[in-house]
Scaffold this motif. Structure first.
Motif, PDB file in Angstrom:
ATOM      1  N   ALA A  62      85.971 122.023 -23.471  1.00 29.31           N
ATOM      2  CA  ALA A  62      87.224 121.838 -22.750  1.00 29.31           C
ATOM      3  C   ALA A  62      87.268 122.751 -21.531  1.00 29.31           C
ATOM      4  O   ALA A  62      87.601 122.337 -20.418  1.00 29.31           O
ATOM      5  CB  ALA A  62      88.406 122.121 -23.681  1.00 29.31           C
ATOM      6  N   ARG A  63      86.879 123.996 -21.748  1.00 27.80           N
ATOM      7  CA  ARG A  63      86.865 124.979 -20.670  1.00 27.80           C
ATOM      8  C   ARG A  63      85.851 124.575 -19.588  1.00 27.80           C
ATOM      9  O   ARG A  63      86.140 124.637 -18.391  1.00 27.80           O
ATOM     10  CB  ARG A  63      86.511 126.338 -21.280  1.00 27.80           C
ATOM     11  CG  ARG A  63      86.086 127.393 -20.331  1.00 27.80           C
ATOM     12  CD  ARG A  63      87.249 128.248 -19.923  1.00 27.80           C
ATOM     13  NE  ARG A  63      86.820 129.324 -19.030  1.00 27.80           N
ATOM     14  CZ  ARG A  63      87.440 129.653 -17.926  1.00 27.80           C
ATOM     15  NH1 ARG A  63      88.536 129.013 -17.552  1.00 27.80           N
ATOM     16  NH2 ARG A  63      86.997 130.635 -17.172  1.00 27.80           N
ATOM     17  N   ALA A  64      84.656 124.153 -20.016  1.00 28.26           N
ATOM     18  CA  ALA A  64      83.626 123.757 -19.068  1.00 28.26           C
ATOM     19  C   ALA A  64      84.066 122.542 -18.269  1.00 28.26           C
ATOM     20  O   ALA A  64      83.813 122.454 -17.062  1.00 28.26           O
ATOM     21  CB  ALA A  64      82.322 123.465 -19.806  1.00 28.26           C
ATOM     22  N   ALA A  65      84.746 121.607 -18.927  1.00 30.79           N
ATOM     23  CA  ALA A  65      85.230 120.407 -18.226  1.00 30.79           C
ATOM     24  C   ALA A  65      86.200 120.802 -17.125  1.00 30.79           C
ATOM     25  O   ALA A  65      86.143 120.288 -16.003  1.00 30.79           O
ATOM     26  CB  ALA A  65      85.897 119.458 -19.220  1.00 30.79           C
ATOM     27  N   GLU A  66      87.064 121.754 -17.435  1.00 37.00           N
ATOM     28  CA  GLU A  66      88.009 122.261 -16.429  1.00 37.00           C
ATOM     29  C   GLU A  66      87.261 122.823 -15.227  1.00 37.00           C
ATOM     30  O   GLU A  66      87.599 122.539 -14.079  1.00 37.00           O
ATOM     31  CB  GLU A  66      88.803 123.422 -17.034  1.00 37.00           C
ATOM     32  CG  GLU A  66      90.240 123.140 -17.393  1.00 37.00           C
ATOM     33  CD  GLU A  66      90.807 124.344 -18.156  1.00 37.00           C
ATOM     34  OE1 GLU A  66      90.778 125.463 -17.590  1.00 37.00           O
ATOM     35  OE2 GLU A  66      91.219 124.155 -19.317  1.00 37.00           O
ATOM     36  N   LEU A  67      86.242 123.643 -15.527  1.00 35.11           N
ATOM     37  CA  LEU A  67      85.515 124.307 -14.448  1.00 35.11           C
ATOM     38  C   LEU A  67      84.683 123.322 -13.635  1.00 35.11           C
ATOM     39  O   LEU A  67      84.606 123.432 -12.409  1.00 35.11           O
ATOM     40  CB  LEU A  67      84.617 125.411 -15.029  1.00 35.11           C
ATOM     41  CG  LEU A  67      85.390 126.625 -15.531  1.00 35.11           C
ATOM     42  CD1 LEU A  67      84.515 127.512 -16.386  1.00 35.11           C
ATOM     43  CD2 LEU A  67      85.954 127.411 -14.350  1.00 35.11           C
ATOM     44  N   LEU A  68      84.080 122.348 -14.319  1.00 32.22           N
ATOM     45  CA  LEU A  68      83.308 121.345 -13.580  1.00 32.22           C
ATOM     46  C   LEU A  68      84.238 120.526 -12.705  1.00 32.22           C
ATOM     47  O   LEU A  68      83.868 120.097 -11.604  1.00 32.22           O
ATOM     48  CB  LEU A  68      82.533 120.447 -14.558  1.00 32.22           C
ATOM     49  CG  LEU A  68      81.313 121.119 -15.199  1.00 32.22           C
ATOM     50  CD1 LEU A  68      80.728 120.252 -16.304  1.00 32.22           C
ATOM     51  CD2 LEU A  68      80.255 121.421 -14.142  1.00 32.22           C
ATOM     52  N   ASP A  69      85.469 120.337 -13.178  1.00 36.63           N
ATOM     53  CA  ASP A  69      86.461 119.652 -12.369  1.00 36.63           C
ATOM     54  C   ASP A  69      86.811 120.505 -11.146  1.00 36.63           C
ATOM     55  O   ASP A  69      86.906 120.011 -10.021  1.00 36.63           O
ATOM     56  CB  ASP A  69      87.701 119.393 -13.233  1.00 36.63           C
ATOM     57  CG  ASP A  69      88.663 118.459 -12.531  1.00 36.63           C
ATOM     58  OD1 ASP A  69      88.176 117.488 -11.909  1.00 36.63           O
ATOM     59  OD2 ASP A  69      89.880 118.708 -12.589  1.00 36.63           O
TER      60      ASP A  69
END
Lengths: 219, 242, 259
Positions: free
Chosen positions: C130-137
């Motif tokens: 979830a955190r990585a998805a935020e950052l990739l976004d």
């Protein structure tokens, strides 16, 4: 007649049974060699001061004949209270001998990993264990699989040495058939043909594997 | 591993043998083992000689020979690389006589080991010849040399330098393989060790000495090949500069 | 009491044999400060970052992070060289982005970003993803999360590398010539991401850069390194507008001439 077909058919099942022992020795020996070799190569990087010791150890193992190492483990270890049956002693010797060769292969694989991969692992604060398990080994192993495969074949071709300590593998069985019947032509030729067939098949498999790996790294 | 470390290892191995030789439990076995070592060295040298000859011949046959010769060389290489050295040794020793050809054990040892290592050597020679730059061949053609002249005068001298390290490894393999001849009744170092072990059960001193003696032979060979490699590549570098 | 500096180099020297790369460096960086390091090649500027990331050992001096020594630890009131556990505890506050990206080639963009949070911080996969998805976004790559590095452009790879470093929630971010390996048309997208995280995150940033325009617009302070020393430092307006030192003038002149 030089070649006796009915005799051939008679001894084939016996040899086939012995072939299973040869293949077992090969597989167990190779698992030992591949594992121990990896441990040596990893320790060498993880604990730098061991580098010199491991180099000398590897050189010692590679500089002396496997046959003598087999004798050494089979005859000398019992003097220190470690009595091993012939199969175990032989496979242990083969495993240790080829571990020395495999460790050099792994080392080459590790040397080919770009320094940046280690640095990124430090920057992400990965532990040494995680760095090896998740970052270095998955990248280092695929390119060296063919080289390890070649050692697997080489190891297989050395299993006849186990006959020297009377392990009932192919060569020993062929020799016994020969001394019982005074016919050496068929058993020894069959053993040779078996090794030849296995080697040619493995060589083809390794080449195919190499092509597959090349394609994958092209991605 | 650096040549300095190898020399240090050799000195250490010789020193250990020297110290052990002062102990009666060890010195007892030395004369017999040394006798065996002489046979080991003889077989190793003659086998290596045959291996080089076979390696070069098979490589040239596969590269430049007419079809039947090429085919023959390929069969030779595949058979001797594909079966194991001990099988070859036993085949020549036990089976060949059934075809009416009886060689004595010493000759079997030299021929089997030489042919075995020669098969691997042919791949080394072939690889080294193929690795010489194409420009060299083209220059020779432009000078209107015959193929034999090209090989002898230009290609082989360059290929030889690349061949030295892999041949060094093969010679070590051959030296170690000589221990197999003990299994066809030849009284080499390994045979003497087995024999003395069976007679005296002094397992530790015997096998310790034997390992050290093989180590010394291997190290001498490795160091020798390293020096040769150094000289040869220095020669090539000088040739380049000139 | 004044606030502890985020980073403090105290008389830090680095030598390779007879060659002194850094000579008694003293440098303090405040919490949230954005510092650019410029200078000719061989001036020791990259070494500063690499020492702070513990990629290089130091020969003399002490590096402090939030008032705690990084390279040393206190034992009986004295400073002794730090052990690995201590280094790893302090190092957790620092993230780094490299010139050559150094993404893990056998892992997708997503896997690159969750590897360390899961193995080092012990996060659960769902949480890490979830955190990585935020950052990739954040770095504009949510579409590319299942791509391998070799399937991404240099600019995209570098943005993944930034997301990967941020996933460890560092307080300090180090950028080592992060646009130098990029084709010119890809430089902008990476700088844009750095600008954005500088605005949105409370991060202390230290960057080695050749992008003078970016250094001028983005940083609070610029340090000019020359032969292992800070030759001149100050707010970008001053250093670029009216350099006091002759060497700085020569360097800026040469760089702007070429640019």
């Amino acid at each position: 007649m030089i070649w006796d077909w009915s005799f051939t058919l008679e001894i084939l099942p016996v040899l086939a049974h012995a072939a299973i022992v040869s293949v077992e020795a090969t597989l167990i020996g190779f698992v030992l060699a591949a594992t121990l070799g990896l441990v040596l190569a990893v320790v060498r990087i993880a604990v730098p001061w061991t580098g010199w010791t491991i180099s000398v150890l590897v050189e010692l193992i590679r500089s002396t004949p496997l046959l003598i190492q087999i004798f050494f483990i089979y005859f000398v270890f019992p003097k220190f209270g470690l009595v091993l049956d012939a199969f175990t002693a032989g496979v242990l010797a083969i495993g240790i001998h080829y571990a020395a060769y495999c460790s050099e292969v792994y080392r080459a694989g590790f040397d080919n990993i770009h320094r940046g991969q280690w640095e990124a692992s430090i920057a992400l604060n990965l532990s040494a264990w995680t760095t090896f398990r998740d970052i270095i080994i998955p990248q280092a192993i695929p390119p060296i699989v063919p080289a390890l495969g070649n050692y697997l074949v080489a190891l297989f071709k050395e299993t006849p040495l186990l006959s020297a300590i009377a392990v009932m593998e192919l060569m020993q069985t062929a020799k016994i058939i020969g001394s019982d019947t005074f016919r050496y032509t068929e058993p020894i030729t069959l053993v040779g043909l078996f090794f030849l067939a296995m080697s040619l098949v493995s060589a083809a498999l390794i080449r195919a594997l190499e092509r597959l790996l090349n394609r994958r790294t092209m991605r | 591993m650096g040549i300095g470390t190898l020399v240090a290892m050799l000195a250490a191995a010789l020193a250990v043998i020297g110290v052990l030789a002062t102990q009666q439990a060890y010195s007892l076995f030395l004369p017999g083992l040394l006798q065996g070592a002489v046979l080991t060295i003889e077989i190793a040298i003659l086998g290596s000689l045959l291996a080089v000859i076979m390696g070069v011949l098979a490589a040239l046959a596969r590269l430049y020979g007419p079809a039947p010769l090429r085919w023959l060389a390929t069969v030779y290489v595949e058979i001797f690389r594909g079966t194991s050295a001990l099988v070859q040794l036993f085949w020549l020793f036990f089976v060949l006589p059934q075809f009416g050809v009886t060689l004595n054990a010493f000759l079997v040892a030299v021929v089997a080991l030489g042919l075995n290592v020669g098969a691997y050597g042919s791949e080394v020679v072939r690889g080294a010849i193929l690795s010489v730059a194409r420009g060299q061949w083209e220059a020779c053609t432009a000078l209107n040399m015959s193929r034999a002249q090209m090989l002898r005068r230009v290609i082989l001298p360059q290929a030889v330098v690349a061949m030295i390290p892999p041949w060094g490894n093969l010679f070590i393999e051959l030296l170690k393989s000589t221990s197999l001849v003990s299994l066809i009744t030849l009284a080499d170092l390994a045979f003497k060790a087995q024999q003395m072990n069976q007679n005296t059960f002094k397992t530790i001193p015997i096998f310790t000495l034997v390992l050290l003696m093989y180590l010394v032979m291997s190290l001498v060979l490795t160091i020798g090949m390293r020096l040769l490699e150094r000289r040869a590549s220095a020669g090539l570098a000088r040739g380049k500069a000139a | 009491m004044t606030e502890q500096p985020m980073v403090r180099f105290e008389n830090v020297s680095k030598r390779y044999g007879a060659l002194t790369v850094l000579d008694e460096l003293n440098l303090e960086i405040a919490r949230g400060e954005k510092v650019s390091v410029i200078g000719p090649s061989g001036s020791g500027k990259t070494t500063v970052l690499r020492m702070l990331m513990t990629l290089e050992t130091i020969n003399d001096g002490v590096i402090w992070v939030e008032g705690e020594p990084l390279t040393h630890m206190k034992k009986n009131g004295k400073l002794v060289p730090a052990d690995l556990a201590h280094i790893r505890r302090i190092r957790a506050k620092i993230g780094m982005v490299f010139q050559s990206f150094n993404l893990f080639p056998h892992m997708t963009a997503m896997a690159n970003c969750i590897e360390a949070p899961m193995t080092v911080l012990g996060m659960k996969r769902t949480e890490a993803e979830a955190r990585a998805a935020e950052l990739l976004d954040l770095v504009g790559l949510s579409q590319k999360k299942d791509h391998y590095p070799s399937q991404l452009s240099g600019g995209q790879q570098q943005r993944v590398a930034i997301a990967r470093a941020l996933a460890m929630r560092p307080k300090i971010m180090l950028f080592d010539e992060v646009t130098s390996a990029l084709d010119p048309e890809l430089v902008g997208e990476v700088l844009q991401v750095i600008r954005q995280i500088g605005r949105e995150h409370d991060l202390t940033m230290l960057m080695v850069t050749h992008q003078m325009g970016f250094a001028k617009e983005f940083s609070d302070r610029v340090c000019f390194f020359y032969q292992g020393k800070i030759c001149e430092q100050g707010p970008p307006g001053e250093l670029f507008g009216a350099p006091k030192n002759e060497r700085t003038r020569q360097f800026l002149h040469a760089v702007l001439e070429a640019g």
